[in-house]
Design a protein around this motif. Structure first.
Motif, PDB file in Angstrom:
ATOM      1  N   GLN A  16       0.935  -1.061  -0.192  1.00 31.33           N
ATOM      2  CA  GLN A  16       0.271   0.484   0.012  1.00 31.33           C
ATOM      3  C   GLN A  16       1.064   1.649   0.231  1.00 31.33           C
ATOM      4  O   GLN A  16       1.878   1.107   0.050  1.00 31.33           O
ATOM      5  CB  GLN A  16      -0.881  -0.168   1.205  1.00 31.33           C
ATOM      6  CG  GLN A  16      -1.399  -0.760   1.379  1.00 31.33           C
ATOM      7  CD  GLN A  16      -2.965  -1.099   2.409  1.00 31.33           C
ATOM      8  OE1 GLN A  16      -3.388  -0.239   2.491  1.00 31.33           O
ATOM      9  NE2 GLN A  16      -2.492  -1.715   3.645  1.00 31.33           N
ATOM     10  N   ILE A  17       0.925   2.322  -0.520  1.00 34.60           N
ATOM     11  CA  ILE A  17       1.316   3.691  -1.075  1.00 34.60           C
ATOM     12  C   ILE A  17       0.209   4.689  -0.805  1.00 34.60           C
ATOM     13  O   ILE A  17      -0.849   4.259  -1.341  1.00 34.60           O
ATOM     14  CB  ILE A  17       2.370   2.845  -2.460  1.00 34.60           C
ATOM     15  CG1 ILE A  17       2.946   2.490  -2.516  1.00 34.60           C
ATOM     16  CG2 ILE A  17       3.589   4.261  -2.107  1.00 34.60           C
ATOM     17  CD1 ILE A  17       3.246   1.506  -3.333  1.00 34.60           C
TER      18      ILE A  17
ATOM     19  N   LEU B  69      -2.605  -0.292   7.713  1.00 32.78           N
ATOM     20  CA  LEU B  69      -2.451  -1.871   9.370  1.00 32.78           C
ATOM     21  C   LEU B  69      -3.840  -2.179   9.250  1.00 32.78           C
ATOM     22  O   LEU B  69      -4.215  -3.707   9.312  1.00 32.78           O
ATOM     23  CB  LEU B  69      -1.963  -1.123  10.458  1.00 32.78           C
ATOM     24  CG  LEU B  69      -0.492  -0.919  10.495  1.00 32.78           C
ATOM     25  CD1 LEU B  69      -0.433   0.171  11.311  1.00 32.78           C
ATOM     26  CD2 LEU B  69       0.720  -1.644  10.101  1.00 32.78           C
ATOM     27  N   ARG B  70      -4.720  -1.534   9.181  1.00 36.54           N
ATOM     28  CA  ARG B  70      -6.453  -1.740   9.600  1.00 36.54           C
ATOM     29  C   ARG B  70      -6.926  -2.814   8.258  1.00 36.54           C
ATOM     30  O   ARG B  70      -7.223  -3.537   8.998  1.00 36.54           O
ATOM     31  CB  ARG B  70      -7.466  -0.930  10.319  1.00 36.54           C
ATOM     32  CG  ARG B  70      -7.133  -0.199  11.833  1.00 36.54           C
ATOM     33  CD  ARG B  70      -8.247   0.613  12.150  1.00 36.54           C
ATOM     34  NE  ARG B  70      -8.005   2.043  11.209  1.00 36.54           N
ATOM     35  CZ  ARG B  70      -8.772   2.555  10.294  1.00 36.54           C
ATOM     36  NH1 ARG B  70      -9.547   1.336  10.410  1.00 36.54           N
ATOM     37  NH2 ARG B  70      -8.186   3.434  10.364  1.00 36.54           N
TER      38      ARG B  70
ATOM     39  N   ALA C 156      -3.031   7.507   8.437  1.00 37.41           N
ATOM     40  CA  ALA C 156      -2.062   7.031   6.949  1.00 37.41           C
ATOM     41  C   ALA C 156      -1.718   5.368   7.467  1.00 37.41           C
ATOM     42  O   ALA C 156      -2.524   4.835   7.160  1.00 37.41           O
ATOM     43  CB  ALA C 156      -1.453   7.089   5.850  1.00 37.41           C
ATOM     44  N   LEU C 157      -0.803   5.331   8.216  1.00 41.00           N
ATOM     45  CA  LEU C 157      -0.609   4.079   8.259  1.00 41.00           C
ATOM     46  C   LEU C 157      -0.736   3.359   9.226  1.00 41.00           C
ATOM     47  O   LEU C 157      -1.043   2.258   9.088  1.00 41.00           O
ATOM     48  CB  LEU C 157       0.795   4.147   9.320  1.00 41.00           C
ATOM     49  CG  LEU C 157       1.776   2.829   9.428  1.00 41.00           C
ATOM     50  CD1 LEU C 157       2.123   2.246   8.491  1.00 41.00           C
ATOM     51  CD2 LEU C 157       3.145   2.988  10.750  1.00 41.00           C
TER      52      LEU C 157
ATOM     53  N   GLY D  85      -5.932  -5.468   8.375  1.00 38.41           N
ATOM     54  CA  GLY D  85      -6.609  -7.047   9.807  1.00 38.41           C
ATOM     55  C   GLY D  85      -6.037  -6.409  11.029  1.00 38.41           C
ATOM     56  O   GLY D  85      -5.552  -7.023  11.498  1.00 38.41           O
ATOM     57  N   CYS D  86      -4.560  -5.253  11.041  1.00 43.38           N
ATOM     58  CA  CYS D  86      -4.131  -4.991  11.944  1.00 43.38           C
ATOM     59  C   CYS D  86      -4.497  -3.715  13.114  1.00 43.38           C
ATOM     60  O   CYS D  86      -4.434  -2.657  12.464  1.00 43.38           O
ATOM     61  CB  CYS D  86      -2.199  -5.474  11.658  1.00 43.38           C
ATOM     62  SG  CYS D  86      -1.431  -4.550  13.195  1.00 43.38           S
ATOM     63  N   ASN D  87      -5.157  -4.122  13.617  1.00 46.96           N
ATOM     64  CA  ASN D  87      -5.654  -2.608  14.596  1.00 46.96           C
ATOM     65  C   ASN D  87      -5.079  -2.292  16.108  1.00 46.96           C
ATOM     66  O   ASN D  87      -5.016  -2.987  16.301  1.00 46.96           O
ATOM     67  CB  ASN D  87      -7.125  -3.172  14.164  1.00 46.96           C
ATOM     68  CG  ASN D  87      -7.762  -1.764  15.409  1.00 46.96           C
ATOM     69  OD1 ASN D  87      -6.973  -1.094  16.016  1.00 46.96           O
ATOM     70  ND2 ASN D  87      -8.789  -1.003  15.046  1.00 46.96           N
ATOM     71  N   PRO D  88      -3.943  -1.977  15.970  1.00 47.21           N
ATOM     72  CA  PRO D  88      -3.215  -0.427  16.798  1.00 47.21           C
ATOM     73  C   PRO D  88      -4.247  -1.169  18.342  1.00 47.21           C
ATOM     74  O   PRO D  88      -3.592  -1.560  19.521  1.00 47.21           O
ATOM     75  CB  PRO D  88      -2.810   0.227  16.575  1.00 47.21           C
ATOM     76  CG  PRO D  88      -2.715   0.109  14.979  1.00 47.21           C
ATOM     77  CD  PRO D  88      -3.884  -0.890  14.912  1.00 47.21           C
ATOM     78  N   LEU D  89      -5.549  -0.830  17.985  1.00 48.29           N
ATOM     79  CA  LEU D  89      -5.917  -0.370  19.423  1.00 48.29           C
ATOM     80  C   LEU D  89      -6.766  -1.640  19.996  1.00 48.29           C
ATOM     81  O   LEU D  89      -7.014  -1.958  21.004  1.00 48.29           O
ATOM     82  CB  LEU D  89      -7.435   0.538  19.732  1.00 48.29           C
ATOM     83  CG  LEU D  89      -7.384   1.390  18.628  1.00 48.29           C
ATOM     84  CD1 LEU D  89      -8.356   2.447  18.632  1.00 48.29           C
ATOM     85  CD2 LEU D  89      -6.859   2.279  20.349  1.00 48.29           C
TER      86      LEU D  89
END
Length: 198
Positions: free
Chosen positions: A119-120, A186-187, A181-182, A190-194
């Protein structure tokens, strides 16, 4: 899901920003040629270098998601501003920026080294410099010595005194890593920091 993250940068500023997301990560410094190509705009250069930094480390970190980022500043006439390296060059850059709007283009690439998917994006952020006199510029540079910073200032420090106003979506992009944006990237994968495991 918490992937193995790699920040493709040796920048302490980007490291400090990424730490704010609370995800474990490692860092490595990519070795790439950062020279602009003929006719390349700030947006194009920042985007290309962000992707190149991530790709440069793919073979070494095959099971990681690699974060590449690069920042390029441009004056209203399209002149690109790089890391000054010296006091004299930094003073020249700030004098050129004085009283003008400078656009900072921060390229971001999130690369899945296993699949090659990426993703860019490029986040613009406009800085409206107030008119600066040479004495102010010299005093600022001697106090903060921002010689490793694109545009010759540190927004998170005394650099804030050089501006009339800032305009953009994410002030973190001005420091070197667009966290909004990062987080979105990530979300999307499938990676949700929360929701990441502690």
């Amino acid at each position: 899901m918490t992937p193995r993250l790699l920040l493709a940068s040796s920048s302490p500023y980007r490291r400090a920003l990424l730490e704010r997301l609370g995800l474990p990560f490692t860092t490595a410094s990519p070795d790439i040629d950062e020279s602009p190509r003929p006719g390349e705009s700030g947006n194009q250069l920042a985007t290309r270098l962000a992707e190149a930094k991530a790709l440069a480390l793919r073979e070494q970190f095959r099971d990681h998601w690699i974060i590449g980022s690069d920042q390029v500043a441009s004056l209203p006439d399209g002149t690109l501003l790089h890391k000054p390296g010296t006091h004299e060059q930094a003073a020249r850059q700030l004098q050129e920026s004085s009283g003008h709007n400078v656009v900072f283009h921060t390229g971001l690439c999130l690369l899945d080294a296993t699949t090659g998917n990426r993703q860019i994006c490029c986040e613009p952020f406009k800085v409206h410099f107030r008119p600066l006199d040479p004495t102010e510029i010299d005093s600022y540079l001697r106090r903060e010595q921002p010689y490793d910073c694109a545009g010759s200032f540190k927004m998170e420090g005394l650099g804030i005194t050089l501006f009339e106003r800032l305009e953009g979506h994410d002030p973190n992009s001005l420091v070197g890593l667009p966290l909004i944006a990062l987080n979105r990237m990530l979300r999307h994968w499938g990676c949700n920091p929360l929701l990441a495991a502690d």
